[in-house]
Design a protein around this motif. Structure first.
Motif, PDB file in Angstrom:
ATOM      1  N   ASP A 302       0.820  -1.204   0.000  1.00  0.00           N
ATOM      2  CA  ASP A 302       0.000   0.000   0.000  1.00  0.00           C
ATOM      3  C   ASP A 302       0.858   1.259   0.000  1.00  0.00           C
ATOM      4  N   SER A 344     -10.845  -8.815  -4.179  1.00  0.00           N
ATOM      5  CA  SER A 344     -11.079  -7.985  -2.995  1.00  0.00           C
ATOM      6  C   SER A 344     -12.103  -6.924  -3.307  1.00  0.00           C
ATOM      7  N   ALA A 346     -11.844  -4.102  -2.579  1.00  0.00           N
ATOM      8  CA  ALA A 346     -11.092  -2.896  -2.967  1.00  0.00           C
ATOM      9  C   ALA A 346     -11.203  -2.652  -4.459  1.00  0.00           C
ATOM     10  N   GLY A 350     -12.790   0.582  -4.060  1.00  0.00           N
ATOM     11  CA  GLY A 350     -11.587   1.361  -3.837  1.00  0.00           C
ATOM     12  C   GLY A 350     -11.138   1.230  -2.395  1.00  0.00           C
ATOM     13  N   GLY A 351      -9.957   1.711  -2.130  1.00  0.00           N
ATOM     14  CA  GLY A 351      -9.427   1.687  -0.776  1.00  0.00           C
ATOM     15  C   GLY A 351      -8.289   2.671  -0.662  1.00  0.00           C
ATOM     16  N   GLN A 354      -4.588   1.969  -1.974  1.00  0.00           N
ATOM     17  CA  GLN A 354      -4.567   0.634  -2.575  1.00  0.00           C
ATOM     18  C   GLN A 354      -4.830   0.686  -4.077  1.00  0.00           C
ATOM     19  N   TYR A 357      -3.424  -2.520  -5.640  1.00  0.00           N
ATOM     20  CA  TYR A 357      -4.182  -3.695  -5.204  1.00  0.00           C
ATOM     21  C   TYR A 357      -5.580  -3.695  -5.823  1.00  0.00           C
ATOM     22  N   ALA A 358      -6.209  -2.529  -5.877  1.00  0.00           N
ATOM     23  CA  ALA A 358      -7.537  -2.431  -6.492  1.00  0.00           C
ATOM     24  C   ALA A 358      -7.475  -2.793  -7.973  1.00  0.00           C
ATOM     25  N   MET A 404     -11.563   0.775   8.210  1.00  0.00           N
ATOM     26  CA  MET A 404     -12.469  -0.153   7.535  1.00  0.00           C
ATOM     27  C   MET A 404     -13.828  -0.181   8.230  1.00  0.00           C
TER      28      MET A 404
END
Length: 653
Positions: A302, A344, A346, A350-351, A354, A357-358, A404
């Motif tokens: 991240d 995920s 994400a 979204g995150g 991230q 990762y997203a 979260m």
């Protein structure tokens, strides 16, 4: 092949007698029968014209047709376009699937001795009436299902050598799970597809086959392996991970699974290494063939978008994307019942921090959809938070978990998550989301305008625009600051910063946040600093830089910066609350004012009357009708009276 190519061949070659040197118009040329007919007609030596919607013209071009031989199936202009292209002669054969005026235009395009082959049968005509209206032409409706079995075999015998030699190629196929048949028929009715649509039957996991689990020695991989053995009766497992048997806890996991009756193989393999993965798949015994794949491997790295470099992207995408692509391609020759990707949420919502990762998980979602469209099993489960700490979630600290929770994502027990996995496998969806949600934070996010769009159906979303809500918050802050000394204003802003700091860090109250303690010392990192910036921006209406908590390292320093950016607030500034109320009124009108009609006209007249009452200073100072005894006119009206008057005038009270 039978429905598409036999229909086209029987119509063109036998009924229509299409010969070399003749011309043919094939309607809906990008459909299944249409694409087959284009290939067959070209093989027979005919000049081929075809229609399709403009969005599908590239499909016709890929079949070898140039633009002079392509026309729009959704416009009657095709008649003149093709007549011009043929020098006014028209065509010898039309393979028709259209109706109404399109049939009439097609009949007019037939040259002397022309044949219209009606396979669509949505607008059947009387052959004798057609011949009378268009002398020298023949109208031939037909249905492949009326062909005798022996005749059908002869048609197959004619076509199969053409496939073997490469003259004919199968048309594209888009597949739908039979449980999504209504969506498939709706898709077909909208003519959005190219080639053929097919329905496939769902399959259950094969207890006699082997399941390959990537990341299989990790926390989630181990939980899934136990679940497959105990709940689905799987007896053969291949567990891969980078460290293989050297991964912590592997011996205990294998012993447990073996005790449950499973044959377990542990392989040290980086799924992104194509050659290593191919060797693992090749070692799966023929007595228990590979019948399912679960791709649970993944890593996180991240960081804010400004810090995303090639290495960070490569590290995350390699584990998720490269591994998934290798599994997809290397299992192409295996008869899989399930191909499960651990994605995920994400990728959907979204995150913070991230982006890489997203993106990786969004790719997994797209791959599952691609596999389903191709008739292959594919399920990408967008997971929320598992309570059991894995290699990914084990890196989350209490601030991450608090963030979260504020987003509405609550942790799931292993039993809950595995139950959702079974539900996902029982459904036809390519991209289910398995998330435990807390609706209370979602309602708060909806009120502030921060609720992600995919979640709007779960809680009531206020109709007022988020921008108006932010403006109202900024107006409220201005009201609090108005008329106060610099010290009092700074105290209000310090408390504002501290309260948002407490919310971001997960403290029960702002008492846990000291005004002179540095943000980094209090536990902020780059992600929580950005979240604080966003919250303060919404509360103040200011556009704050991402580095504001580093430029102003304590709540007190940040409060002074906010006061400076807000500018002086005059004690006599009475317009702020009034303008805020007008903002509210504008939002209401934007949301509810009719577009046209008497109702809109009535509201506009009331607004104009209200404006005229206060537009000019002399009129505003004069007593309004019915208020002759009130001294002072507009200046004597209080804010509450003014707002009440606005509501009364517009019928909003």
């Amino acid at each position: 092949m039978p429905v598409g190519f036999l229909t086209a061949y029987y119509g063109l070659a036998e009924l229509g007698g299409l010969r070399a040197g003749e011309s043919v118009l094939i309607h809906a040329g990008a459909g299944g029968v249409g694409m087959a007919a284009v290939q067959i007609a070209r093989h027979l030596g005919a000049e081929v014209f075809a229609t399709a919607s403009e969005g599908k013209w590239d499909t016709l071009r890929s079949l070898g047709l140039d633009d002079d031989h392509i026309a729009n199936s959704r416009s009657l202009d095709f008649e003149e376009r093709i007549r011009t292209a043929t020098g006014g002669r028209g065509v010898d054969v039309v393979l028709n699937s259209l109706a109404g005026e399109y049939v009439d235009a097609s009949l007019r395009l037939l040259a002397d001795g022309g044949r219209l082959l009606e396979m669509g049968k949505t607008d059947l005509r009387d052959p004798d009436a057609v011949h009378t209206a268009h002398p020298g032409t023949t109208y031939l409706p037909y249905d492949l299902m009326t062909v005798a079995p022996a005749h059908m075999k002869a048609l197959f015998d004619d076509l199969m050598p053409l496939f073997a030699s490469g003259v004919l190629k199968p048309v594209p196929v888009r597949s739908f799970d039979v449980r999504r048949a209504p969506q498939a028929f709706r898709f077909m009715s909208q003519a959005k597809h190219v080639g053929k649509l097919v329905l496939r039957m769902p399959r259950r996991l094969d207890a006699d086959g082997t399941v390959l689990i990537t990341g299989g020695t990790g926390t989630l991989g181990g939980l899934v392996a136990r679940h497959l053995v105990t709940e689905h009766g799987i007896r053969s497992l291949v567990l891969t991970s980078r460290r293989g048997a050297d991964a912590p806890g592997t011996d205990a996991l294998v012993a447990e699974l073996t005790g449950l009756g499973a044959d377990v193989t542990v392989e040290a393999c980086d799924t992104a290494d194509r050659h290593a993965l191919a060797a693992v798949i090749d070692r799966v015994p023929a007595t228990a063939p590979l019948t399912a794949v679960v791709h649970a491997a993944g890593v996180v790295d991240d960081g804010l978008i400004e810090t995303m470099d090639t290495d960070r992207l490569r590290r995350v995408l390699r584990a998720k994307v490269d591994g998934a692509v290798n599994l997809h391609e290397l299992t192409a020759g295996h008869d899989l019942a399930a191909f499960v990707l651990f994605s995920s949420v994400a990728g959907m919502l979204g995150g913070p921090g991230q982006a890489n990762y997203a993106a990786a998980n969004a790719f997994l979602d797209a791959l599952a959809a691609h596999r389903q469209a191709a008739g292959l099993p594919g399920t990408s489960v967008a997971w929320g938070l598992w309570a059991d700490a894995s290699g990914i979630t084990g890196q989350l600290d209490r601030h991450d978990l608090a963030r979260m929770r504020r987003s509405g994502v609550a942790p799931m027990t292993a039993a809950q998550a595995l139950g959702l996995l079974d539900t996902a496998l029982d459904r036809a969806d390519a991209n289910p989301a398995a998330v435990r949600l807390d609706l209370a934070p979602l309602r708060k996010a909806a009120e502030s305008g921060d609720l992600p769009v995919p979640l709007h159906g779960l809680v009531r979303v206020p109709r007022r625009p988020a921008a108006v809500s932010a403006a109202q918050a900024a107006t409220t802050l201005t009201q609090q600051l108005a008329g106060r000394s610099e010290a009092e204003q700074e105290r209000i802003l310090v408390d504002l910063v501290r309260s948002h700091c407490a919310a971001v860090l997960g403290h029960a109250s702002m008492d846990a946040v000291a005004s002179d303690r540095g943000f980094l010392e209090a536990g902020f990192d780059s992600l929580t600093a950005v979240e604080l910036r966003n919250r303060l921006g919404a509360a103040t209406g200011l556009r704050l830089p991402a580095t504001v908590t580093f430029d102003c390292p304590t709540p007190q320093a940040l409060a002074r910066h906010l006061r400076q950016e807000l500018g002086p607030v005059r004690e006599t500034d009475a317009t702020a609350p009034l303008l805020g109320e007008i903002d509210r009124l504008e939002a209401t009108l934007t949301r509810t004012l009719p577009g046209t009609g008497d109702d809109r006209a009535a509201v506009v007249r009331r607004l104009q009357a209200l404006l005229w009452r206060f537009e000019d200073a002399p009129d505003a100072a004069a007593p309004a009708d019915g208020d002759e005894d009130r001294p002072g006119g507009f200046d004597a009206v209080t804010d509450d009276e003014m707002f009440s008057l606005i509501d009364k005038e517009l019928g909003l009270d």
